[in-house]
Design an enzyme around this catalytic site. Structure first.
Site, PDB file in Angstrom:
ATOM      1  N   CYS A   1       0.833  -1.199   0.000  1.00  0.00           N
ATOM      2  CA  CYS A   1       0.000   0.000   0.000  1.00  0.00           C
ATOM      3  C   CYS A   1       0.868   1.250   0.000  1.00  0.00           C
ATOM      4  CB  CYS A   1      -0.901  -0.001   1.245  1.00  0.00           C
ATOM      5  SG  CYS A   1      -1.856   1.506   1.432  1.00  0.00           S
TER       6      CYS A   1
ATOM      7  N   CYS B   1      -0.374   4.150   2.248  1.00  0.00           N
ATOM      8  CA  CYS B   1      -0.109   3.955   3.684  1.00  0.00           C
ATOM      9  C   CYS B   1       1.381   4.145   4.000  1.00  0.00           C
ATOM     10  CB  CYS B   1      -0.497   2.555   4.148  1.00  0.00           C
ATOM     11  SG  CYS B   1      -1.962   1.868   3.390  1.00  0.00           S
ATOM     12  N   ASP B   2       2.248   3.529   3.213  1.00  0.00           N
ATOM     13  CA  ASP B   2       3.664   3.454   3.581  1.00  0.00           C
ATOM     14  C   ASP B   2       4.585   4.355   2.758  1.00  0.00           C
ATOM     15  OD1 ASP B   2       2.975   1.516   5.447  1.00  0.00           O
ATOM     16  OD2 ASP B   2       3.129  -0.094   3.969  1.00  0.00           O
TER      17      ASP B   2
END
Ligand code: NAP
Length: 311
Positions: free
Chosen positions: A134, A137-138
């Site tokens: 992701c 997200c990261d």
């Protein structure tokens, strides 16, 4: 057997949330069960720019919050729990969860799909230490770092595009000589000066001490392997439908649930919608539309069971 709810929806992605609000608005007593946060795969979208009616892009998280709010406005009840079993006895479904068992006339399976793993050495070992599924997200952990994106579909192209805003050292590898992604997305990647595309290339190994430091890449069109220094590996090679609850439901060759155009599975009273369903185009707008159809037909199904159908 006593019934607890008219309609139980398993999975609060776009399909489940859309179905829930349609059913609640049609006066069904709806329980929507979700094990994580509402929104499903939309939560990993950085910029949602192709949902009709949203000319200014919103984040997937904001989109999910809007769907959730709308469902709650119509009286949908949310239960945050994992569903551990689903069975049917005498016209009623029994849904076992980690927070109790519920009986309903009808069930919608909108459990979506889960990202696939590559299965290469280092992938599990470095998950969370440089390997991610992701970018939204990261990605921020890899500002100005060297990142590798694996995959050739819409997800890989979208996420590479997002990463290119954080660093100008994005390499995308795809096993074939052109992208599977929609043309517009693919062209955006090919023209992006922060992204280098390497076709006919696969990832063979992820290496490092305590975190990702380099990868071993292999050419698919000739005998060649080489190492590349990389800080982050983002893998987007498709997803698998979440169908473990319904082993007896009919599936297509990819394992996705087959329904008719009313979103009915081969099990009477069991509907399926969204990414878990066999469909040629997986999009939020498609999932939301399928949820609405499933809901409409579930209302008719419940009316017939209750002897209230308008025939
Ligand atoms: P996808 O369309 O199935 O693409 C997966 C890609 O990964 C393919 O290019 C495939 O290669 C490659 N791949 C699969 N297994 C591999 C392996 N073992 N090693 C190397 N490469 C591998 O999956 P997706 O991109 O996650 O998209 C899933 C669905 O969501 C699609 O229907 C897509 O349209 C939709 N989606 C849409 C958007 C958008 O509209 N913006 C964004 C994200 C996702 P091959 O091409 O060789 O099979």
């Amino acid at each position: 057997m006593e019934v607890d709810r008219d309609f139980i929806i398993i999975g609060a992605g776009a399909a489940g949330l859309s179905a829930a609000q349609y059913a609640a608005r049609a006066n069904l007593n709806v329980l929507l069960i979700e094990e994580m946060a509402p929104g499903g795969q939309s939560l990993i979208i950085d910029k949602l720019e192709n949902y009709p009616g949203f000319p200014e892009p919103v984040t997937g998280a904001e989109f999910a919050q809007r769907l959730e709010r709308q469902a709650k406005n119509f009286g949908v009840e949310f239960l945050y729990a994992s569903v551990t079993g689903l069975s049917k006895k005498d016209d009623l479904f029994e849904v076992e969860t980690t927070r109790g068992t519920y009986k309903s006339y009808t069930v919608l399976l909108s459990t979506g799909a889960k990202h696939r793993k590559l299965g290469v050495p280092g992938e599990n070992e470095f998950h969370g230490r440089g390997v991610s599924y992701c970018a939204t997200c990261d990605g921020p952990f890899f500002k100005n770092k060297r990142v590798l994106v694996v995959g050739g579909g819409d997800a890989a192209c979208d996420e590479a595009s997002f990463l290119s805003n954080l660093t100008d050292r994005v390499i995308v590898i795809h096993r074939r000589d052109r992208f599977r992604a929609q043309k517009a997305l693919a062209e955006r990647i090919l023209k992006n000066p922060h992204i280098e595309v390497r076709f006919n290339t696969t990832l063979s190994e992820i290496m490092g001490e305590n975190k990702v430091e380099k990868v071993l890449l292999s050419r698919t069109d000739r005998e060649e392997q080489y190492e590349e220094e990389i800080d982050g590996v983002f893998i987007f090679i498709g997803s698998d439908p979440q169908t473990a609850l319904v082993p007896e439901a009919e599936k297509d060759e990819g394992g996705y649930i087959v329904t008719n155009q009313r979103m009915e599975t081969n099990i009477p009273g069991l509907f399926a919608a969204g990414d878990v369903r066999s469909t040629p185009f997986r999009q939020l707008v498609v999932a939301a539309g399928e949820g609405a159809v499933a809901s409409h037909c579930a209302v008719q199904y419940v009316d017939i069971l209750k002897g209230e159908a308008y025939i």
